[in-house]
Design a protein around this motif. Sequence first.
Motif, PDB file in Angstrom:
ATOM      1  N   ALA A  52      -7.281 -19.335  16.611  1.00  0.00           N
ATOM      2  CA  ALA A  52      -6.312 -18.093  16.033  1.00  0.00           C
ATOM      3  C   ALA A  52      -5.205 -18.667  15.399  1.00  0.00           C
ATOM      4  O   ALA A  52      -4.658 -19.425  16.094  1.00  0.00           O
ATOM      5  N   GLY A  53      -4.647 -17.801  14.540  1.00  0.00           N
ATOM      6  CA  GLY A  53      -3.282 -18.153  13.790  1.00  0.00           C
ATOM      7  C   GLY A  53      -2.449 -17.486  14.841  1.00  0.00           C
ATOM      8  O   GLY A  53      -2.745 -16.722  15.791  1.00  0.00           O
ATOM      9  N   PRO A  54      -1.009 -17.639  14.665  1.00  0.00           N
ATOM     10  CA  PRO A  54      -0.162 -17.286  15.505  1.00  0.00           C
ATOM     11  C   PRO A  54       0.075 -15.575  15.604  1.00  0.00           C
ATOM     12  O   PRO A  54       0.267 -15.098  16.547  1.00  0.00           O
ATOM     13  N   ASP A  55      -0.629 -14.953  14.681  1.00  0.00           N
ATOM     14  CA  ASP A  55      -0.619 -13.458  14.802  1.00  0.00           C
ATOM     15  C   ASP A  55      -1.971 -12.901  15.371  1.00  0.00           C
ATOM     16  O   ASP A  55      -2.256 -11.791  15.541  1.00  0.00           O
ATOM     17  N   GLY A  56      -2.800 -13.984  15.908  1.00  0.00           N
ATOM     18  CA  GLY A  56      -4.009 -13.632  16.609  1.00  0.00           C
ATOM     19  C   GLY A  56      -5.302 -13.756  15.648  1.00  0.00           C
ATOM     20  O   GLY A  56      -6.240 -13.457  16.099  1.00  0.00           O
ATOM     21  N   SER A  57      -5.043 -13.617  14.334  1.00  0.00           N
ATOM     22  CA  SER A  57      -6.110 -13.791  13.469  1.00  0.00           C
ATOM     23  C   SER A  57      -5.882 -14.372  12.204  1.00  0.00           C
ATOM     24  O   SER A  57      -4.628 -14.643  11.871  1.00  0.00           O
ATOM     25  N   PRO A  58      -6.796 -14.963  11.385  1.00  0.00           N
ATOM     26  CA  PRO A  58      -8.129 -15.183  11.398  1.00  0.00           C
ATOM     27  C   PRO A  58      -8.468 -15.996  12.473  1.00  0.00           C
ATOM     28  O   PRO A  58      -7.931 -16.949  12.964  1.00  0.00           O
ATOM     29  N   ALA A  59      -9.567 -15.795  13.320  1.00  0.00           N
ATOM     30  CA  ALA A  59     -10.173 -16.582  14.379  1.00  0.00           C
ATOM     31  C   ALA A  59     -11.414 -17.357  13.789  1.00  0.00           C
ATOM     32  O   ALA A  59     -12.219 -16.697  13.047  1.00  0.00           O
ATOM     33  N   SER A  60     -11.776 -18.297  14.223  1.00  0.00           N
ATOM     34  CA  SER A  60     -12.764 -19.193  13.989  1.00  0.00           C
ATOM     35  C   SER A  60     -13.354 -19.181  15.295  1.00  0.00           C
ATOM     36  O   SER A  60     -12.487 -19.744  16.224  1.00  0.00           O
ATOM     37  N   TYR A  61     -14.496 -19.664  15.701  1.00  0.00           N
ATOM     38  CA  TYR A  61     -15.023 -19.925  17.024  1.00  0.00           C
ATOM     39  C   TYR A  61     -16.592 -20.798  16.938  1.00  0.00           C
ATOM     40  O   TYR A  61     -17.359 -20.454  15.934  1.00  0.00           O
ATOM     41  N   VAL A  62     -16.676 -21.533  17.984  1.00  0.00           N
ATOM     42  CA  VAL A  62     -18.075 -22.067  18.236  1.00  0.00           C
ATOM     43  C   VAL A  62     -18.459 -21.646  19.608  1.00  0.00           C
ATOM     44  O   VAL A  62     -17.509 -21.566  20.449  1.00  0.00           O
ATOM     45  N   ALA A  63     -19.738 -21.389  19.801  1.00  0.00           N
ATOM     46  CA  ALA A  63     -20.285 -21.059  21.262  1.00  0.00           C
ATOM     47  C   ALA A  63     -21.699 -21.358  21.285  1.00  0.00           C
ATOM     48  O   ALA A  63     -22.269 -21.625  20.277  1.00  0.00           O
ATOM     49  N   VAL A  64     -21.987 -21.563  22.647  1.00  0.00           N
ATOM     50  CA  VAL A  64     -23.581 -21.728  23.106  1.00  0.00           C
ATOM     51  C   VAL A  64     -23.544 -20.727  24.049  1.00  0.00           C
ATOM     52  O   VAL A  64     -22.702 -20.432  24.729  1.00  0.00           O
ATOM     53  N   GLU A  65     -24.779 -20.066  24.218  1.00  0.00           N
ATOM     54  CA  GLU A  65     -25.024 -19.035  24.839  1.00  0.00           C
ATOM     55  C   GLU A  65     -26.511 -19.106  25.499  1.00  0.00           C
ATOM     56  O   GLU A  65     -27.436 -19.313  24.747  1.00  0.00           O
ATOM     57  N   HIS A  66     -26.520 -19.161  26.712  1.00  0.00           N
ATOM     58  CA  HIS A  66     -27.942 -19.373  27.283  1.00  0.00           C
ATOM     59  C   HIS A  66     -28.489 -17.910  27.637  1.00  0.00           C
ATOM     60  O   HIS A  66     -27.786 -17.169  28.501  1.00  0.00           O
ATOM     61  N   VAL A  67     -29.772 -17.693  27.236  1.00  0.00           N
ATOM     62  CA  VAL A  67     -30.239 -16.286  27.499  1.00  0.00           C
ATOM     63  C   VAL A  67     -31.444 -16.266  28.174  1.00  0.00           C
ATOM     64  O   VAL A  67     -32.459 -17.052  28.020  1.00  0.00           O
ATOM     65  N   THR A  68     -31.492 -15.610  29.255  1.00  0.00           N
ATOM     66  CA  THR A  68     -32.790 -15.525  30.076  1.00  0.00           C
ATOM     67  C   THR A  68     -33.020 -14.065  30.361  1.00  0.00           C
ATOM     68  O   THR A  68     -32.516 -13.108  30.499  1.00  0.00           O
ATOM     69  N   GLY A  69     -34.455 -13.955  30.057  1.00  0.00           N
ATOM     70  CA  GLY A  69     -35.063 -12.481  30.256  1.00  0.00           C
ATOM     71  C   GLY A  69     -36.215 -12.440  29.717  1.00  0.00           C
ATOM     72  O   GLY A  69     -37.255 -13.261  29.662  1.00  0.00           O
TER      73      GLY A  69
END
Length: 129
Positions: A52-69
């Motif tokens: 994120a920039g110094p003011d908290g936005s804009p944000a960029s992200y990458v994530a991996v999510e393991h889903v079980t159900g």
Amino acid sequence: MGNSASGSFELTAFEPVETEERAGAAFGRVRIAKTFTGGLSGASEVRMLSVAGPDGSPASYVAVEHVTGELDGRAGSFVLQHTAWDTTGTTIRVVPGTGAGELAGITGEFQLTVDESGTHAYVLEYELG
């Protein structure tokens, strides 16, 4: 895609692991847990890296999510990969080859929305191979 599941989810944990301030940017690593209801019922664990920039936005992200159900009555698990650039949108896809149990061979795309009250909703368009 041939199948569609929809419902809502809640974040049950949001645990910052580390943050690092740099000139013009803040980096973060976070663990997130979710519970799903609807066509997909179960839980997930997410590992996210963000900037994120110094003011908290804009944000960029990458994530991996393991889903079980269960997805439309089929038990198993799979992994979602999130990619978000700036405020132009988020792409979330099922990682090919990560389906297990009755969800082996799953492919698809996951869309999420957050309404004004903060409710998180999803639609998962998917196929089973």
